[in-house]
Design a protein around this motif. Structure first.
Motif, PDB file in Angstrom:
ATOM      1  N   ASP A  41       0.877  -1.832   0.161  1.00 51.83           N
ATOM      2  CA  ASP A  41      -0.655  -0.120  -0.005  1.00 51.83           C
ATOM      3  C   ASP A  41       0.996   1.112   0.099  1.00 51.83           C
ATOM      4  O   ASP A  41       0.589   2.188   0.624  1.00 51.83           O
ATOM      5  CB  ASP A  41      -1.055   0.159   1.295  1.00 51.83           C
ATOM      6  N   VAL A  42       1.359   1.292  -1.299  1.00 52.37           N
ATOM      7  CA  VAL A  42       2.876   2.617  -1.538  1.00 52.37           C
ATOM      8  C   VAL A  42       2.073   3.646  -2.112  1.00 52.37           C
ATOM      9  O   VAL A  42       1.533   3.259  -2.830  1.00 52.37           O
ATOM     10  CB  VAL A  42       4.073   2.237  -1.555  1.00 52.37           C
ATOM     11  N   VAL A  43       1.621   5.318  -1.856  1.00 53.54           N
ATOM     12  CA  VAL A  43       1.095   5.669  -2.355  1.00 53.54           C
ATOM     13  C   VAL A  43       1.774   7.017  -2.634  1.00 53.54           C
ATOM     14  O   VAL A  43       2.474   7.422  -1.297  1.00 53.54           O
ATOM     15  CB  VAL A  43      -0.239   6.627  -2.220  1.00 53.54           C
ATOM     16  N   ASP A  44       1.841   7.692  -3.890  1.00 53.80           N
ATOM     17  CA  ASP A  44       3.356   8.758  -3.837  1.00 53.80           C
ATOM     18  C   ASP A  44       1.943  10.135  -4.159  1.00 53.80           C
ATOM     19  O   ASP A  44       1.008  10.053  -5.182  1.00 53.80           O
ATOM     20  CB  ASP A  44       3.890   9.291  -4.217  1.00 53.80           C
ATOM     21  N   ASN A  45       1.725  11.311  -3.569  1.00 53.63           N
ATOM     22  CA  ASN A  45       1.373  12.981  -3.551  1.00 53.63           C
ATOM     23  C   ASN A  45       1.958  13.275  -4.705  1.00 53.63           C
ATOM     24  O   ASN A  45       3.407  13.682  -3.857  1.00 53.63           O
ATOM     25  CB  ASN A  45       0.894  12.944  -2.274  1.00 53.63           C
ATOM     26  N   TYR A  46       2.032  13.673  -5.626  1.00 54.83           N
ATOM     27  CA  TYR A  46       2.371  14.739  -6.344  1.00 54.83           C
ATOM     28  C   TYR A  46       1.354  15.636  -6.726  1.00 54.83           C
ATOM     29  O   TYR A  46       0.628  15.641  -7.290  1.00 54.83           O
ATOM     30  CB  TYR A  46       2.763  14.107  -8.023  1.00 54.83           C
ATOM     31  N   HIS A  47       2.103  17.073  -5.913  1.00 62.57           N
ATOM     32  CA  HIS A  47       1.026  18.334  -6.181  1.00 62.57           C
ATOM     33  C   HIS A  47      -0.337  17.811  -6.350  1.00 62.57           C
ATOM     34  O   HIS A  47      -1.607  18.454  -6.805  1.00 62.57           O
ATOM     35  CB  HIS A  47       1.550  18.845  -7.583  1.00 62.57           C
ATOM     36  N   GLY A  48      -0.433  16.900  -5.450  1.00 61.39           N
ATOM     37  CA  GLY A  48      -2.644  17.067  -4.607  1.00 61.39           C
ATOM     38  C   GLY A  48      -2.481  15.559  -5.535  1.00 61.39           C
ATOM     39  O   GLY A  48      -4.015  14.938  -5.834  1.00 61.39           O
ATOM     40  N   THR A  49      -1.985  14.754  -6.796  1.00 58.53           N
ATOM     41  CA  THR A  49      -1.639  13.620  -7.388  1.00 58.53           C
ATOM     42  C   THR A  49      -2.009  12.634  -6.866  1.00 58.53           C
ATOM     43  O   THR A  49      -0.410  12.698  -6.442  1.00 58.53           O
ATOM     44  CB  THR A  49      -2.059  13.857  -8.573  1.00 58.53           C
ATOM     45  N   GLU A  50      -2.587  11.174  -6.457  1.00 62.23           N
ATOM     46  CA  GLU A  50      -1.551  10.775  -6.079  1.00 62.23           C
ATOM     47  C   GLU A  50      -1.783   9.267  -6.619  1.00 62.23           C
ATOM     48  O   GLU A  50      -2.377   8.938  -7.542  1.00 62.23           O
ATOM     49  CB  GLU A  50      -3.488   9.474  -4.856  1.00 62.23           C
ATOM     50  N   VAL A  51      -0.604   8.908  -6.820  1.00 61.52           N
ATOM     51  CA  VAL A  51      -0.051   7.939  -7.671  1.00 61.52           C
ATOM     52  C   VAL A  51       0.702   6.750  -6.850  1.00 61.52           C
ATOM     53  O   VAL A  51       0.954   6.578  -5.714  1.00 61.52           O
ATOM     54  CB  VAL A  51       1.508   7.762  -8.556  1.00 61.52           C
ATOM     55  N   ALA A  52      -0.482   5.766  -7.220  1.00 61.41           N
ATOM     56  CA  ALA A  52       0.358   4.635  -6.767  1.00 61.41           C
ATOM     57  C   ALA A  52       1.383   3.350  -6.413  1.00 61.41           C
ATOM     58  O   ALA A  52       1.120   3.975  -7.901  1.00 61.41           O
ATOM     59  CB  ALA A  52      -1.093   3.451  -6.297  1.00 61.41           C
ATOM     60  N   ASP A  53       1.899   2.796  -6.052  1.00 59.96           N
ATOM     61  CA  ASP A  53       3.228   2.122  -7.154  1.00 59.96           C
ATOM     62  C   ASP A  53       3.721   1.305  -5.539  1.00 59.96           C
ATOM     63  O   ASP A  53       4.189   0.483  -4.583  1.00 59.96           O
ATOM     64  CB  ASP A  53       4.388   3.288  -6.181  1.00 59.96           C
ATOM     65  N   PRO A  54       2.621   0.001  -6.196  1.00 56.27           N
ATOM     66  CA  PRO A  54       2.462  -1.496  -4.802  1.00 56.27           C
ATOM     67  C   PRO A  54       3.346  -2.084  -5.037  1.00 56.27           C
ATOM     68  O   PRO A  54       3.976  -3.069  -4.215  1.00 56.27           O
ATOM     69  CB  PRO A  54       0.632  -1.895  -6.132  1.00 56.27           C
ATOM     70  N   TYR A  55       4.489  -1.720  -6.332  1.00 54.55           N
ATOM     71  CA  TYR A  55       5.441  -3.119  -6.551  1.00 54.55           C
ATOM     72  C   TYR A  55       7.218  -2.341  -6.220  1.00 54.55           C
ATOM     73  O   TYR A  55       7.880  -2.740  -6.720  1.00 54.55           O
ATOM     74  CB  TYR A  55       5.288  -3.793  -8.249  1.00 54.55           C
TER      75      TYR A  55
END
Length: 198
Positions: A32-46
């Protein structure tokens, strides 16, 4: 015509094997890894797979390989294909010679070498060229590749880059062509860059 028919039959055989057998791939963990780029959440599960040296990644690769080779090892025509391709690839290959300073340089592969060997000679008619650089000797298992080369204008020095195990990271070394020795200076952690002389 026989060769074409043979290759078509092999392709049909592989396709039928793939259709008849459902491959059971190992479960791949999702974090459950999620980055927030300027208000946009981007999942990076791998993301955990980016750590190539972790025990978890090594275990995942091994499990994937077990599935892959269990399938490949059952292909009856595999040895024939390997033998035929080896036969087709087994001939000497030369790179275009070029001159720097008083020397000519060129690459040659005897046929089945993993990487071409670089030679130097004082004349294109020289029957006894010297080995300048043999990338096949960079590592015992053949996983270190020559990635870049840059010769000084006088042909006396060479910068060459290597990478290990297909990595984008490169290591640059400088060779004294006249002595055949590398200088002590080593540049590491170079990515997406070449080398040039002024």
């Amino acid at each position: 015509m026989k060769k074409t028919v043979g290759m078509v039959l092999i392709a049909i055989s592989l396709a039928s094997m793939a259709g008849a057998q459902k491959l059971q791939y190992p479960e791949t963990r999702k974090d459950d890894v999620v980055d927030n780029y300027h208000g946009t959440e981007v999942a990076d599960p791998y993301r955990w797979l980016e750590d190539l040296d972790s025990e978890q990644t090594k275990a995942w690769v091994q499990a994937q390989n077990e599935v892959t080779f269990a399938f490949l090892d059952r292909i009856a025509e595999r040895n024939y294909l390997k033998s035929r391709l080896t036969e087709l690839w087994d001939y000497p290959k030369y790179g275009v010679p070029f001159k720097r300073g008083e020397r000519y340089f060129y690459a040659k592969n005897d046929g089945l070498q993993n990487q071409s060997v670089y030679y130097m000679a004082t004349s294109l008619k020289d029957d006894n060229p010297q080995v300048l650089l043999d990338p096949n000797t960079f590592s015992e298992d053949g996983t270190v590749a020559l990635t870049t080369m840059s010769f000084s204008k006088d042909g006396k020095k060479l910068v060459y880059g290597t990478s290990a195990s297909g990595s984008d990271w490169r290591t640059f070394r400088i060779k004294n062509i006249e002595t055949g020795e590398d200088y002590d200076d080593v540049l590491e952690w170079i990515k997406f860059s070449g080398a040039s002389w002024q």
